[in-house]
Design a protein around this motif. Structure first.
Motif, PDB file in Angstrom:
ATOM      1  N   ARG A   1     -11.819  -6.762  -3.351  1.00 39.29           N
ATOM      2  CA  ARG A   1     -12.767  -5.528  -2.629  1.00 39.29           C
ATOM      3  C   ARG A   1     -11.646  -4.160  -2.719  1.00 39.29           C
ATOM      4  O   ARG A   1     -12.441  -3.387  -2.676  1.00 39.29           O
ATOM      5  N   ILE A   2     -10.491  -4.340  -2.204  1.00 40.66           N
ATOM      6  CA  ILE A   2      -9.284  -2.873  -2.634  1.00 40.66           C
ATOM      7  C   ILE A   2      -9.723  -2.452  -3.621  1.00 40.66           C
ATOM      8  O   ILE A   2      -9.691  -0.800  -3.401  1.00 40.66           O
TER       9      ILE A   2
ATOM     10  N   LEU B   1      -3.041 -10.396   3.536  1.00 42.88           N
ATOM     11  CA  LEU B   1      -4.563  -9.874   2.262  1.00 42.88           C
ATOM     12  C   LEU B   1      -5.436 -10.795   2.807  1.00 42.88           C
ATOM     13  O   LEU B   1      -5.196 -11.964   2.248  1.00 42.88           O
TER      14      LEU B   1
ATOM     15  N   GLU C   1     -13.457  -0.803  -4.013  1.00 42.19           N
ATOM     16  CA  GLU C   1     -13.136   0.242  -3.516  1.00 42.19           C
ATOM     17  C   GLU C   1     -12.096   1.722  -3.438  1.00 42.19           C
ATOM     18  O   GLU C   1     -12.969   2.586  -2.416  1.00 42.19           O
TER      19      GLU C   1
ATOM     20  N   GLU D   1       0.897  -1.105   0.110  1.00 41.17           N
ATOM     21  CA  GLU D   1       0.184  -0.210   0.287  1.00 41.17           C
ATOM     22  C   GLU D   1       0.948   1.209  -0.208  1.00 41.17           C
ATOM     23  O   GLU D   1       0.747   2.217  -0.657  1.00 41.17           O
TER      24      GLU D   1
ATOM     25  N   GLU E   1     -10.482 -10.576  -0.708  1.00 42.51           N
ATOM     26  CA  GLU E   1     -10.434  -9.388  -0.419  1.00 42.51           C
ATOM     27  C   GLU E   1      -9.387  -8.610  -1.684  1.00 42.51           C
ATOM     28  O   GLU E   1      -9.426  -7.234  -1.512  1.00 42.51           O
TER      29      GLU E   1
ATOM     30  N   ASP F   1      -9.934   0.852  -1.746  1.00 42.78           N
ATOM     31  CA  ASP F   1      -9.377   1.584   0.034  1.00 42.78           C
ATOM     32  C   ASP F   1      -7.653   0.797  -0.233  1.00 42.78           C
ATOM     33  O   ASP F   1      -7.121  -0.219   0.141  1.00 42.78           O
ATOM     34  N   TYR F   2      -6.992   1.797  -0.646  1.00 41.42           N
ATOM     35  CA  TYR F   2      -5.993   1.901  -0.826  1.00 41.42           C
ATOM     36  C   TYR F   2      -5.207   3.350  -0.605  1.00 41.42           C
ATOM     37  O   TYR F   2      -5.941   4.205  -1.022  1.00 41.42           O
TER      38      TYR F   2
END
Length: 410
Positions: A316-317, A301, A320, A272, A313, A322-323
């Motif tokens: 999903r990251i 992860l 979304e 990330e 996952e 999400d990082y």
């Protein structure tokens, strides 16, 4: 002498045609008077009297009938183009390798939504009139994607057909116009031969001296890699080809080459902080691109040592955003090769990997061998019927693939 004069109303609308016949001694003032006289006052005082003048009027009313063109039906939406039959819908998520025209026809007969042209394919599939990709598009009359790995340098397939270009590392040092222009030139060549998806550019950072990365990478700095990749991708888009950013969540610091073995990256927090950063930039600018999900195992992860291509996952990251700096991504996510890379085949056989990748969040499952197409489609369909894969998962993936085809005019 006779003249035809058009009469106009005070509102400027044509009301008819006045035919006026003048005698041989008619004076020019008569004609001039009629030109300025309103139609309703053909015999008005503005007309000078003269000897031997005979005047007659004829009023003809014209009716103009305008027939409106038939309404143009709206173009089908992505959702409208998704097959209703479940098996056909599942098949539309498959991207399979084909070596020749007959294999391509067999795959399309099964309903697959995409073909990939591997390095071992017969070049005639791209060039032979009547038996090439363009002929297949005309024959089948339905949209399907055709992809190829074409980065330049070490990874550029069928150069005798598509041409040759410098490695990405060398391209990164060129002016912006050359970078974008190279993407455009490659895209033009691909599209001319029926290819509409390029599995490029690479976003992996060359920070661990991995041979599999090396000069395929644009460099070591995330910001610079994102800048160059974005220019190259825009060139492809300009040419009507969908770019594919790869390999999420980052292969640059993996323990090895996933073509040869299972590979592990640093922990998720480290990825990330570095490896995912280029995605935040390029996906903000190119939301219609594809992203290729790699096969790396990322500690932290999700649960267990699961390759990212089979890890919900990871999807999903990416979905979304999400990082750090990430944005939600609603484009097509395609797996890396599920049949020709031991980083996945040592973990799970291809039919199971295809099923699990789609269940985890992949929109397209790619396997270059093109083997067992009916068996694999049936297996995924059975998983949906059994409730192991939600029907909504299939619907969403099928709609995204159709939306991407529409974006490039297919």
């Amino acid at each position: 002498m006779g003249q035809i004069l058009a009469g106009w109303s005070a509102q400027g609308q044509c009301r008819g045609i006045v035919g006026t016949v003048f005698g041989k001694n008619a004076r020019p003032a008569v004609a001039a008077g009629l030109l300025v006289c309103p139609l309703a006052a053909v015999g008005c005082a503005g007309v000078a009297e003269g000897p031997e003048v005979a005047t007659s009027t004829l009023t003809v009313t014209r009716t103009h009938t305008t027939t409106a063109p038939p309404p143009v039906p709206p173009a089908p939406s992505a959702a409208d183009r998704v097959p209703e039959d479940l098996r056909q819908k599942v098949a539309s998520l498959m991207v399979v390798g084909v070596s020749n025209y007959d294999q391509a026809r067999f795959a399309l007969d099964q309903g697959v939504g995409g073909l990939i042209i591997p390095s071992w394919a017969d070049p005639a599939l791209l060039t032979e009139e009547g038996r090439n990709i363009n002929a297949l598009r005309a024959e089948y009359g339905r949209p399907f994607s055709v992809a190829v790995d074409f980065e330049g340098g070490r990874v550029q397939r069928h150069t005798q057909v598509f041409g040759e270009w410098m490695p990405p590392r060398g391209l990164a040092h060129q002016p912006d116009g050359v970078i974008r222009g190279t993407g455009y030139d490659i895209g033009r060549s691909l599209r001319a031969h029926g290819v509409n998806v390029d599995y490029a550019p690479l976003l992996d950072l060359d920070v661990a001296s991995l041979d599999i990365v090396g000069d395929r990478s644009f460099g070591t700095d995330p910001g610079e890699v994102a800048r160059v990749a974005g220019l190259f991708a825009q060139g492809l888009v300009d040419a009507g080809v969908t770019p594919t950013f790869k390999h999420f969540p980052g292969h640059g610091r993996a323990s090895g080459d996933t073509h040869l073995a299972l590979a592990v990256t640093p922990v998720l927090a480290d990825l990330e902080a570095l490896d995912m950063l280029p995605y935040a930039t390029v996906l903000r600018r190119h939301p219609g691109a594809s992203v290729m999900m790699g096969h790396v195992i990322v500690p932290g992860l999700g649960g267990g040592d699961v390759p990212s291509s089979l890890n919900p996952e990871a999807y999903r990251i990416l979905r979304e955003g999400d990082y750090p700096g990430g944005v939600p991504f609603d484009g097509v996510i395609v797996t890396d090769d599920l049949s020709g890379m031991r980083g996945i085949t040592d973990y799970r056989p291809t039919p199971d990997a295809v099923r699990d990748a789609i269940a985890s969040g992949a929109d397209q499952a790619l396997w270059s061998s093109g083997a067992d197409i009916p068996l694999i489609i049936d297996g995924v369909t059975a998983a949906v019927l059994a409730g192991a894969i939600p029907a909504e998962r299939i619907d969403a993936a099928a709609e995204r693939t159709q939306r991407q085809l529409i974006a490039v005019g297919l």
